[in-house]
Design a protein around this motif. Structure first.
Motif, PDB file in Angstrom:
ATOM      1  N   SER A  74       0.860  -1.173   0.000  1.00  0.00           N
ATOM      2  CA  SER A  74       0.000   0.000   0.000  1.00  0.00           C
ATOM      3  C   SER A  74       0.905   1.235   0.000  1.00  0.00           C
ATOM      4  O   SER A  74       2.122   1.116  -0.170  1.00  0.00           O
ATOM      5  N   ARG A 134      -1.036  -6.411   4.532  1.00  0.00           N
ATOM      6  CA  ARG A 134      -0.051  -5.646   3.777  1.00  0.00           C
ATOM      7  C   ARG A 134       1.360  -5.983   4.263  1.00  0.00           C
ATOM      8  O   ARG A 134       1.571  -6.195   5.457  1.00  0.00           O
ATOM      9  N   ASP A 137       4.596  -0.498   3.034  1.00  0.00           N
ATOM     10  CA  ASP A 137       3.971   0.802   2.779  1.00  0.00           C
ATOM     11  C   ASP A 137       4.970   1.658   2.011  1.00  0.00           C
ATOM     12  O   ASP A 137       6.032   2.001   2.539  1.00  0.00           O
ATOM     13  N   THR A 153      -3.264  -0.165  -3.924  1.00  0.00           N
ATOM     14  CA  THR A 153      -2.504  -1.347  -3.549  1.00  0.00           C
ATOM     15  C   THR A 153      -1.946  -2.020  -4.789  1.00  0.00           C
ATOM     16  O   THR A 153      -2.378  -1.733  -5.915  1.00  0.00           O
ATOM     17  N   ASP A 305      -8.638  -9.787   1.894  1.00  0.00           N
ATOM     18  CA  ASP A 305      -8.634  -9.134   3.215  1.00  0.00           C
ATOM     19  C   ASP A 305      -9.708  -9.729   4.121  1.00  0.00           C
ATOM     20  O   ASP A 305      -9.486  -9.977   5.311  1.00  0.00           O
TER      21      ASP A 305
END
Length: 328
Positions: A74, A134, A137, A153, A305
């Motif tokens: 992400s 995730r 980042d 993403t 998710d």
């Protein structure tokens, strides 16, 4: 802890993977790491850190210079722009950087977007993301260069760059050592050294040369400063994107890997209600057989998710989303 993960903006695009040949290179403007709104270099420090817990999951920072992982990346930006990172630098969303939960800070990684084949060398200097699904980042600029800023993403492969990371560590550690513990004599007391003639002991014979004249010698007033060992030059931040051919990938939610089939089969039975097909597959890792329990394949990130949260709630907090090359 620094932050909570920035949620995804929308669903994933086409599935892809990386072949290790035939790369085409596109070069973007390079720039050094700076404070937000300043021309001064960022002053950070090297750290690994202690184990910590976020949302019921334990993370164990370590110097893993063989690290390779696939999963979902992400990005984060405005809400953290200009704020300190986990190793004391200042986050600039317009520079290329990344946050990782366990890698040393800072370290260098290669991030490849498995959907479009774009690959970028990135400096990790922050902790996160802390959403369960995730693994990395990126800064906003990094997400732009890798082509997933708008969708939020991307399926990625993250692999540490061992030589660059070790050189970066050694450079920062030696700089601290040279700064904190120099050897200096300028402020030390000057010892006095004297010499004088002595009488010949009984039965001895005097030396042929004249006896030395008594005198005093002052130590040299010149300061002695230790010069730190010169380390290999550490690569500056680079915004160079390489593009590789891609192929289809698949997503799975992996509950765990077990050395005994019986244990894996029990886990499979306990996950019957989480949604999706649960399978046990055998894999050889460093010469040892393991049995992986996975749910999938899953078609989009939102669904992955949801299944991941169900698996975690079922009692498997170390579960994660895996991305691998599709069959065929």
């Amino acid at each position: 802890m620094k932050k909570i993960f920035k949620p995804a903006h929308c669903a994933m695009g086409l599935m892809a993977a990386v072949f290790l040949s035939g790369c085409a290179e596109t070069t973007f403007l390079s720039s050094s790491i700076k404070h937000a709104g300043s021309d001064k270099p960022v002053a950070g420090h090297y750290k690994v850190g202690n184990p910590y817990q976020i949302q019921g999951v334990w993370y164990y920072p370590a110097e893993d210079f063989e690290y390779v992982e696939t999963g979902i990346a992400s990005w984060y930006g405005p809400q953290f722009h200009g704020k300190p990172t986990a190793n004391g630098e200042v986050f600039d969303m317009n520079q290329v950087s990344a946050a990782h939960r366990t890698l040393p800070l800072p370290s260098w990684v290669r991030v490849t977007n498995l959907e479009n084949g774009r690959s970028l060398e990135v400096r990790v200097n922050d902790r996160g993301p802390f959403a369960h699904g995730r693994i990395l980042d990126m800064s906003r600029r990094g997400a732009q260069l890798l082509g997933f800023e708008k969708q939020g993403t991307a399926r990625v492969k993250v692999e540490i760059l061992k030589d660059q990371s070790l050189a970066l560590k050694n450079s920062m550690v030696n700089q601290i050592a040279a700064k904190d513990s120099p050897i200096k004599s300028a402020g030390m007391a000057k010892p006095q050294v004297s010499a004088q003639s002595l009488s010949v002991p009984d039965g001895g014979k005097a030396a042929a040369q004249p006896a030395p004249v008594q005198r005093q010698v002052m130590a040299s007033p010149e300061p002695m400063v230790q010069t730190p060992t010169r380390e290999p030059q550490v690569q500056a931040m680079s915004n160079t994107v390489r593009t590789f051919p891609v192929s289809e990938t698949q997503m799975f939610v992996q509950a765990g890997a077990f050395s005994k089939f019986e244990n894996a089969n029990r886990v499979k039975a306990s996950l019957a209600a989480v949604g999706g097909d649960v399978e046990v597959s055998q894999v050889l890792v460093n010469g040892q057989d393991f049995f992986r329990v996975r749910v999938g394949p899953v078609q989009d990130v939102a669904r992955a998710d949801q299944i991941l949260e169900n698996v975690i709630q079922a009692g498997y907090p170390a579960a994660k989303i895996i991305v691998e090359k599709g069959k065929g």
